[in-house]
Design a protein around this motif. Structure first.
Motif, PDB file in Angstrom:
ATOM      1  N   GLN A 184       0.809  -1.209   0.000  1.00 21.43           N
ATOM      2  CA  GLN A 184       0.000   0.000   0.000  1.00 21.43           C
ATOM      3  C   GLN A 184       0.851   1.272   0.000  1.00 21.43           C
ATOM      4  N   ALA A 185       2.064   1.207   0.547  1.00 23.44           N
ATOM      5  CA  ALA A 185       2.895   2.402   0.704  1.00 23.44           C
ATOM      6  C   ALA A 185       3.199   3.042  -0.649  1.00 23.44           C
ATOM      7  N   ALA A 186       3.074   4.370  -0.700  1.00 23.62           N
ATOM      8  CA  ALA A 186       3.318   5.092  -1.951  1.00 23.62           C
ATOM      9  C   ALA A 186       4.800   5.162  -2.280  1.00 23.62           C
ATOM     10  N   GLU A 187       5.650   5.239  -1.248  1.00 24.87           N
ATOM     11  CA  GLU A 187       7.092   5.357  -1.418  1.00 24.87           C
ATOM     12  C   GLU A 187       7.795   4.361  -0.501  1.00 24.87           C
ATOM     13  N   PRO A 188       9.046   4.025  -0.795  1.00 25.27           N
ATOM     14  CA  PRO A 188       9.779   3.099   0.075  1.00 25.27           C
ATOM     15  C   PRO A 188       9.848   3.608   1.516  1.00 25.27           C
ATOM     16  N   VAL A 189       9.697   2.697   2.450  1.00 28.14           N
ATOM     17  CA  VAL A 189       9.665   3.028   3.873  1.00 28.14           C
ATOM     18  C   VAL A 189      10.899   2.471   4.567  1.00 28.14           C
ATOM     19  N   ILE A 190      11.064   2.884   5.807  1.00 26.17           N
ATOM     20  CA  ILE A 190      12.074   2.303   6.691  1.00 26.17           C
ATOM     21  C   ILE A 190      11.348   1.388   7.668  1.00 26.17           C
ATOM     22  N   LEU A 191      11.803   0.148   7.785  1.00 29.58           N
ATOM     23  CA  LEU A 191      11.250  -0.783   8.769  1.00 29.58           C
ATOM     24  C   LEU A 191      12.062  -0.688  10.057  1.00 29.58           C
ATOM     25  N   HIS A 192      11.382  -0.650  11.183  1.00 29.44           N
ATOM     26  CA  HIS A 192      12.057  -0.467  12.470  1.00 29.44           C
ATOM     27  C   HIS A 192      11.851  -1.689  13.350  1.00 29.44           C
ATOM     28  N   TRP A 193      12.960  -2.302  13.735  1.00 26.88           N
ATOM     29  CA  TRP A 193      12.931  -3.416  14.690  1.00 26.88           C
ATOM     30  C   TRP A 193      13.460  -2.880  16.010  1.00 26.88           C
ATOM     31  N   LEU A 194      12.564  -2.609  16.953  1.00 19.79           N
ATOM     32  CA  LEU A 194      12.921  -2.085  18.268  1.00 19.79           C
ATOM     33  C   LEU A 194      12.917  -3.226  19.266  1.00 19.79           C
ATOM     34  N   GLY A 195      14.042  -3.424  19.928  1.00 20.43           N
ATOM     35  CA  GLY A 195      14.169  -4.542  20.847  1.00 20.43           C
ATOM     36  C   GLY A 195      13.456  -4.311  22.170  1.00 20.43           C
ATOM     37  N   PRO A 196      13.225  -5.387  22.932  1.00 20.62           N
ATOM     38  CA  PRO A 196      12.485  -5.278  24.192  1.00 20.62           C
ATOM     39  C   PRO A 196      13.228  -4.502  25.268  1.00 20.62           C
ATOM     40  N   MET A 197      14.536  -4.288  25.108  1.00 20.41           N
ATOM     41  CA  MET A 197      15.227  -3.443  26.088  1.00 20.41           C
ATOM     42  C   MET A 197      14.734  -1.994  26.012  1.00 20.41           C
ATOM     43  N   PHE A 198      14.230  -1.589  24.843  1.00 20.17           N
ATOM     44  CA  PHE A 198      13.638  -0.261  24.684  1.00 20.17           C
ATOM     45  C   PHE A 198      12.158  -0.262  25.051  1.00 20.17           C
ATOM     46  N   ASP A 199      11.484  -1.382  24.828  1.00 23.28           N
ATOM     47  CA  ASP A 199      10.057  -1.484  25.119  1.00 23.28           C
ATOM     48  C   ASP A 199       9.737  -2.947  25.421  1.00 23.28           C
ATOM     49  N   VAL A 234      17.720  -0.976  12.996  1.00 22.24           N
ATOM     50  CA  VAL A 234      17.874  -2.083  13.929  1.00 22.24           C
ATOM     51  C   VAL A 234      18.287  -1.534  15.285  1.00 22.24           C
ATOM     52  N   SER A 235      17.459  -1.774  16.302  1.00 20.14           N
ATOM     53  CA  SER A 235      17.734  -1.286  17.659  1.00 20.14           C
ATOM     54  C   SER A 235      17.729  -2.464  18.624  1.00 20.14           C
ATOM     55  N   LEU A 236      18.750  -3.319  18.491  1.00 23.28           N
ATOM     56  CA  LEU A 236      18.856  -4.509  19.325  1.00 23.28           C
ATOM     57  C   LEU A 236      20.070  -4.472  20.255  1.00 23.28           C
ATOM     58  N   LEU A 237      20.919  -3.437  20.112  1.00 27.83           N
ATOM     59  CA  LEU A 237      22.141  -3.288  20.914  1.00 27.83           C
ATOM     60  C   LEU A 237      23.020  -4.523  20.810  1.00 27.83           C
ATOM     61  N   ASP A 238      23.120  -5.064  19.610  1.00 26.04           N
ATOM     62  CA  ASP A 238      23.939  -6.251  19.327  1.00 26.04           C
ATOM     63  C   ASP A 238      24.638  -6.001  17.997  1.00 26.04           C
ATOM     64  N   ALA A 239      25.893  -5.545  18.070  1.00 22.53           N
ATOM     65  CA  ALA A 239      26.596  -5.105  16.868  1.00 22.53           C
ATOM     66  C   ALA A 239      26.772  -6.243  15.866  1.00 22.53           C
ATOM     67  N   GLN A 240      27.153  -7.426  16.318  1.00 22.95           N
ATOM     68  CA  GLN A 240      27.401  -8.517  15.380  1.00 22.95           C
ATOM     69  C   GLN A 240      26.114  -8.960  14.692  1.00 22.95           C
ATOM     70  N   ARG A 241      25.006  -8.960  15.423  1.00 23.46           N
ATOM     71  CA  ARG A 241      23.734  -9.339  14.797  1.00 23.46           C
ATOM     72  C   ARG A 241      23.365  -8.327  13.719  1.00 23.46           C
ATOM     73  N   GLY A 258      20.485   1.604  14.809  1.00 19.52           N
ATOM     74  CA  GLY A 258      19.836   2.203  15.960  1.00 19.52           C
ATOM     75  C   GLY A 258      20.508   1.735  17.233  1.00 19.52           C
ATOM     76  N   ASP A 259      21.772   1.280  17.096  1.00 20.52           N
ATOM     77  CA  ASP A 259      22.523   0.709  18.207  1.00 20.52           C
ATOM     78  C   ASP A 259      23.273   1.821  18.935  1.00 20.52           C
ATOM     79  N   ASP A 260      22.717   2.273  20.042  1.00 19.36           N
ATOM     80  CA  ASP A 260      23.303   3.387  20.775  1.00 19.36           C
ATOM     81  C   ASP A 260      24.485   2.963  21.641  1.00 19.36           C
ATOM     82  N   PHE A 261      24.884   1.695  21.546  1.00 20.61           N
ATOM     83  CA  PHE A 261      26.078   1.217  22.241  1.00 20.61           C
ATOM     84  C   PHE A 261      27.282   1.095  21.313  1.00 20.61           C
TER      85      PHE A 261
END
Length: 392
Positions: A184-199, A234-241, A258-261
């Motif tokens: 449905q999206a008119a233009e390409p989007v960014i998908l966000h994977w937020l880990g449970p440490m954030f929520d 990607v916000s999982l705080l796991d650099a290798q992943r 999205g890795d703030d570490f």
């Protein structure tokens, strides 16, 4: 006047003397970045005079909120709007987020700033029974928000949904909902994977608590619609992943860390690729982060790392567990830096971190030269300390 010394409480509960840095770190402005696309997720500024309670709708100081976004744009950074850093779902409800999207998108258009906005399902509030919704209702909530972001002229970021995490029975439900939205999206989007440490409500996202299985489903979504996915955050705080995941992306699909570490090494990259950036820590680091990326634009990875590596201690401190309260430190530093006149947050979240935590954040930020007016930051820090009974 300041005397160049300040008494700060440490984690051990004892006071120690700290001597603030006299001068800010020099930063420059310049042309747009060429080596990386960089977004800062931006905080909202509360209206400190509003008569509200922690569970009432957010009262936002729109002038100060938009001024902070102009600050980020002035340094060449993009703004990731109405995201976790804006207290989405932690003080800012959908009505407030929708107004934020409208106002910021119009401001971005006026100044030529880069912007992308969060699309979620926070119209669907949790009840005492949890999330009593159907997949169709979750999809409709996403559709409403996607339409608003597209109408505003901004790029969409499909955020992780608490409601979807609660009602999905397995990976197939994620494939169905996201597949529909991408078609449905008119233009390409960014998908966000937020880990449970954030929520914590996002535990088991993509249909499994096994991160390998979840990654497989995530990649299935992307592989089925590569023309509709600009990138992933990607916000999982796991650099290798994150590195392993970005190496599996289809050609043309970006990885936004999205890795703030571990952001310096992920943005710098390796011989097989690199990450762009969409980071909450770039809210307080804005001018310094922009300076580092401009150095990277010249091909100088070592110079980039020399500027950004020293900021990791501050970021890890702000994002320490419980990670979801990092917003308190972000807003605290914005106050010390003079970007707002008060240390008040929507939902009363200014109380979510301790005085020793905030004191250490002040020390680390001051040591990096982040405060444009160090004397102002020192004065404001002393004012805060006095409220806690610390005499200078």
């Amino acid at each position: 006047m300041t005397d160049g010394r300040i008494q700060l409480p440490g984690a051990d509960g004892r006071l120690h003397t700290y001597t603030p840095r006299p001068d800010p770190l020099p930063v420059t402005t310049g042309a747009p970045f060429t080596a990386r696309t960089v977004f800062s997720a931006a905080h909202v500024v509360a209206d400190p005079y509003a008569d509200t309670t922690p569970d009432s709708p957010a009262a936002v100081d729109w002038d100060a909120t938009l001024a902070f976004r102009r600050h980020l744009w002035s340094h060449g950074l993009g703004v990731a709007e109405a995201m976790d850093t804006a207290q989405r779902g932690m003080g800012l409800d959908w009505a407030g987020a929708a107004e934020l999207i409208r106002r910021s998108s119009a401001e971005a258009k006026a100044v030529g700033g880069l912007i992308a906005c969060g699309v979620g399902t926070d119209q669907l509030a949790a009840t005492e029974a949890g999330y009593p919704y159907t997949l169709d209702e979750v999809r409709a909530a996403y559709e409403e928000q996607l339409a608003l972001v597209e109408e505003s002229g901004s790029q969409a970021i499909l955020m992780a949904s608490r409601a979807l995490a609660a009602v999905a029975k397995g990976p197939e439900d994620y494939l169905e909902v996201y597949g529909h939205l991408l078609r449905q999206a008119a233009e390409p989007v960014i998908l966000h994977w937020l880990g449970p440490m954030f929520d914590p409500a996002l535990e088991g996202y993509w249909g499994s608590t096994d991160l390998d299985a979840a990654t497989h489903t995530f990649l299935q979504v992307i592989d089925a619609h590569p023309d509709k996915v600009d990138g992933i955050k990607v916000s999982l705080l796991d650099a290798q992943r994150e590195i392993d995941l970005r190496r599996k992306l289809p050609n043309g699909v970006r990885c936004y860390t999205g890795d703030d570490f571990n952001y310096p090494e992920l943005i710098a990259g390796d011989d097989q690729g690199f990450s762009h950036a969409l980071l909450g820590i770039f809210d307080p680091l804005g001018p310094l982060a922009a300076e580092a990326v401009r150095v990277l634009d010249t091909g100088d990875k070592a110079g980039f790392r020399s500027l950004l590596d020293p900021t990791v201690d501050l970021s890890r401190h702000l994002f320490q567990a419980p990670t979801r309260f990092y917003k308190t430190g972000v807003v605290f530093l914005a106050w010390l830096a003079g970007h707002q006149s008060h240390f008040t947050m929507v939902g009363g979240l200014q109380s979510a971190r301790s005085l020793p935590h905030l004191s250490r954040a002040y020390e680390l930020a001051d040591g990096l030269g982040l405060f444009p007016d160090p004397a102002l930051a020192e004065t404001r820090m002393k004012n805060l300390l006095s409220l806690y009974g610390v005499n200078q």
